[in-house]
Design a protein around this motif. Structure first.
Motif, PDB file in Angstrom:
ATOM      1  N   MET A 204      13.661  -9.291   3.484  1.00  0.00           N
ATOM      2  CA  MET A 204      14.477 -10.634   3.934  1.00  0.00           C
ATOM      3  C   MET A 204      13.346 -12.018   3.786  1.00  0.00           C
ATOM      4  SD  MET A 204      17.457  -9.889   6.339  1.00  0.00           S
ATOM      5  CE  MET A 204      16.900  -9.515   7.773  1.00  0.00           C
ATOM      6  N   SER A 205      12.467 -11.737   4.842  1.00  0.00           N
ATOM      7  CA  SER A 205      11.873 -13.452   4.872  1.00  0.00           C
ATOM      8  C   SER A 205      10.692 -13.736   3.474  1.00  0.00           C
ATOM      9  CB  SER A 205      10.862 -13.693   6.388  1.00  0.00           C
ATOM     10  OG  SER A 205      11.518 -12.695   7.266  1.00  0.00           O
ATOM     11  N   VAL A 206      10.613 -13.042   2.849  1.00  0.00           N
ATOM     12  CA  VAL A 206       9.620 -12.537   1.580  1.00  0.00           C
ATOM     13  C   VAL A 206      10.771 -13.460   0.400  1.00  0.00           C
ATOM     14  CG1 VAL A 206       8.377 -12.532  -0.297  1.00  0.00           C
ATOM     15  CG2 VAL A 206       8.003 -11.344   2.608  1.00  0.00           C
ATOM     16  N   ARG A 207      11.996 -12.928   0.371  1.00  0.00           N
ATOM     17  CA  ARG A 207      12.886 -12.987  -0.726  1.00  0.00           C
ATOM     18  C   ARG A 207      13.607 -14.330  -0.232  1.00  0.00           C
ATOM     19  NH1 ARG A 207      18.485 -11.762  -1.553  1.00  0.00           N
ATOM     20  NH2 ARG A 207      18.630 -11.527  -3.892  1.00  0.00           N
ATOM     21  N   HIS A 208      14.111 -14.769   0.619  1.00  0.00           N
ATOM     22  CA  HIS A 208      14.621 -16.029   1.276  1.00  0.00           C
ATOM     23  C   HIS A 208      13.943 -16.407   2.390  1.00  0.00           C
ATOM     24  CE1 HIS A 208      18.362 -17.522   2.359  1.00  0.00           C
ATOM     25  NE2 HIS A 208      17.599 -18.792   1.736  1.00  0.00           N
ATOM     26  N   PRO A 209      12.711 -17.330   2.690  1.00  0.00           N
ATOM     27  CA  PRO A 209      12.255 -17.880   3.307  1.00  0.00           C
ATOM     28  C   PRO A 209      12.743 -18.745   4.468  1.00  0.00           C
ATOM     29  CG  PRO A 209      10.480 -18.989   1.544  1.00  0.00           C
ATOM     30  CD  PRO A 209      11.690 -17.385   1.371  1.00  0.00           C
ATOM     31  N   VAL A 210      13.721 -19.654   5.393  1.00  0.00           N
ATOM     32  CA  VAL A 210      14.477 -20.287   5.926  1.00  0.00           C
ATOM     33  C   VAL A 210      14.175 -20.709   7.170  1.00  0.00           C
ATOM     34  CG1 VAL A 210      15.903 -18.742   5.795  1.00  0.00           C
ATOM     35  CG2 VAL A 210      16.248 -21.197   6.146  1.00  0.00           C
ATOM     36  N   ARG A 211      14.051 -21.665   7.855  1.00  0.00           N
ATOM     37  CA  ARG A 211      13.641 -22.030   9.094  1.00  0.00           C
ATOM     38  C   ARG A 211      15.072 -21.593   9.668  1.00  0.00           C
ATOM     39  NH1 ARG A 211      11.865 -27.667  11.743  1.00  0.00           N
ATOM     40  NH2 ARG A 211       9.875 -26.566  11.078  1.00  0.00           N
ATOM     41  N   GLY A 212      15.242 -20.334  11.109  1.00  0.00           N
ATOM     42  CA  GLY A 212      16.109 -20.230  11.157  1.00  0.00           C
ATOM     43  C   GLY A 212      16.153 -18.923  11.505  1.00  0.00           C
ATOM     44  N   SER A 213      15.157 -18.187  10.223  1.00  0.00           N
ATOM     45  CA  SER A 213      14.763 -16.968  10.451  1.00  0.00           C
ATOM     46  C   SER A 213      15.815 -15.697  10.578  1.00  0.00           C
ATOM     47  CB  SER A 213      14.409 -16.678  11.134  1.00  0.00           C
ATOM     48  OG  SER A 213      13.507 -15.590  10.918  1.00  0.00           O
TER      49      SER A 213
END
Length: 466
Positions: free
Chosen positions: A71-80
């Motif tokens: 999920m992090s590689v697909r959608h890196p976002v603060r708050g994880s």
């Protein structure tokens, strides 16, 4: 709910952590008070069979981190993961996950601060623990309020020290075993794994009881997802960090505990000090014991440093979505100053309570385990939901897909549910379970009472992306 499109790669200038930092944060997150101190309680409960518990717990951690990594590689976002849970499990899911992670990290920090007070008594038995705790909070607070880069460099230095120490302990222990060194060489050897009551001296129940402290040792590994959003290159940094997990678990947990069990009969590990320190004290290698005591202090400092970092980012992400007090969304030079300062105040209050009840390490560890595995469960459920909402083409396009889909994910979910069952079954964990469930009920009530359920800021909004 359809899965959001993959956002454009965030600008590099906003980030502060290099691949080196991310790799060592991932490495260091597996080595902390849970290993250096909490392992004593796990060994007392399970005896040599604790090795199997570390392997099972490690497998759960790996599948959870691979889900988070995908999920992090697909959608890196603060708050994880708090953001991912909100996207795929709804507003309450993201809110509860974020706050439970903050609760987990504060409890873990209290455990680490407690451990530092215990460790320092080896050198300064007459000095009150609060002196060392105050110094710790000043150092760690300054590092987290300075800059992301300073946090990364401090964590890098801490990790080099403790990783080097574990490797040295393993090599030193192997030398003691191979050459019959120490004051009582007759007490060392591989037969320690079965000589005193067998491999399962306390039966299967003892092995099951060790699950709580072993999972506590793995708590905080999910910070890889939080730190990864601060990386210069998440697509490269996160997969490399996550993929080191199996080797780290085998080396730093299974092999290290194996050496400890072979050096001393398991019943002699009393928990009065770190098993790593006790081993060398018992063998008469006093200088090595002192050196290792310095290392376990460093490990606790590292864990507190990383926990404050991760908690600050997650709560700031929640605040920007309207799921935490608005003041927590304020940053200075991209540092969540208000959140970090608030967390330091909470820790000070927690330390005061801990001073009033000094012998509660196992209860603190059990409470941290409840919060930890709850967060892991939400990460896994969010990942299962995200896959359910993907088209076959989107699944095919994933750059870091989980292995053994979906069996690994369901194995991890089942193991976590089994862990909750253990806490309900064993009386010594009832207090921790009650407090954990109470926190869930309280935060759920506040979600509706404060109107957080009406927060409309989208989870993947631009202001959350670094």
């Amino acid at each position: 709910m359809t899965s959001p499109a993959v956002p454009a790669k965030p600008p590099q200038s906003a980030r502060g952590l290099t691949h080196r930092h991310i790799h060592f944060i991932a490495l260091g997150s597996a080595i902390g008070t849970g290993l250096f101190y909490g392992s004593a309680g796990a060994i007392q409960a399970a005896g040599p069979s604790v090795l199997l518990v570390y392997l099972l717990g490690g497998a759960v951690v790996y599948f959870m981190l691979r889900a988070l990594g995908e999920m992090s590689v697909r959608h890196p976002v603060r708050g994880s993961f708090a953001v991912y849970c909100r996207e795929h499990l709804g507003g309450l899911g993201g809110y509860i996950t974020g706050w439970m992670f903050a609760f987990e990290m504060m409890i873990v920090c209290l455990a680490d601060l407690t451990a530092i007070g215990i460790y320092m008594k080896l050198w300064f038995p007459a000095t009150p623990s609060w002196v060392w705790i105050a110094v710790t909070l000043l150092v760690i607070g300054a590092a987290n309020l300075a800059s992301v880069r300073w946090f990364g460099e401090l964590e890098f230095a801490f990790t080099i020290i403790k990783v080097g120490a574990v490797v040295a302990m393993i090599l030193g222990g192997a030398a003691i075993l191979a050459f019959n060194l120490g004051e009582n060489p007759e007490l060392t050897g591989i037969d320690n794994l079965w000589n005193d009551g067998g491999f399962f001296p306390n039966g299967v129940q003892g092995m099951i009881a060790a699950f709580i402290l072993v999972l506590f040792a793995f708590g905080g590994t999910e910070i890889i997802g939080v730190a990864g959003t601060e990386a210069d290159d998440p697509d490269r940094a996160i997969p490399k960090a996550v993929n080191t997990v199996p080797a780290r678990i085998l080396l730093f947990y299974v092999l290290a505990i194996l050496v400890i069990l072979m050096l001393n009969p398991w019943r002699t590990i009393d928990g009065e000090q770190s098993p790593f320190v006790q081993i060398f004290s018992t063998l008469g290698v006093s200088w090595a014991a002192g050196l290792l005591n310095l290392v376990v202090i460093t490990a606790a400092l590292s864990a507190i440093n990383a926990d404050l970092f991760g908690t600050g980012r997650v709560l700031t992400g929640l605040a920007k979505e309207g799921l935490a007090p608005k003041a927590m969304s304020r940053t200075v030079r991209d540092i969540p100053v208000m959140t970090t300062a608030s967390l330091l105040l909470v820790l000070i209050l927690g330390v005061v309570l801990n001073a009033a009840f000094p012998n509660v390490f196992e209860t603190i560890a059990a409470l941290a385990t409840f919060a930890t595995v709850f967060v892991w469960l939400m990460i896994l459920l969010a990942h299962l939901a995200s896959r359910h909402n993907m088209t076959p083409d989107q699944v095919e396009a994933l750059r870091f897909p989980v292995p053994f889909w979906p069996y690994g994910q369901w194995f991890a979910v089942a193991f976590i549910l089994f862990t909750f069952g253990i806490m309900a079954w064993l009386p010594q964990y009832h207090l921790a379970l009650a407090v954990g469930v109470g926190f869930l009920v309280l935060m759920t009530a506040l979600y509706f009472i404060t109107g957080r359920n009406k927060a409309v800021a989208p989870a993947a909004s631009a202001h959350n992306r670094k």
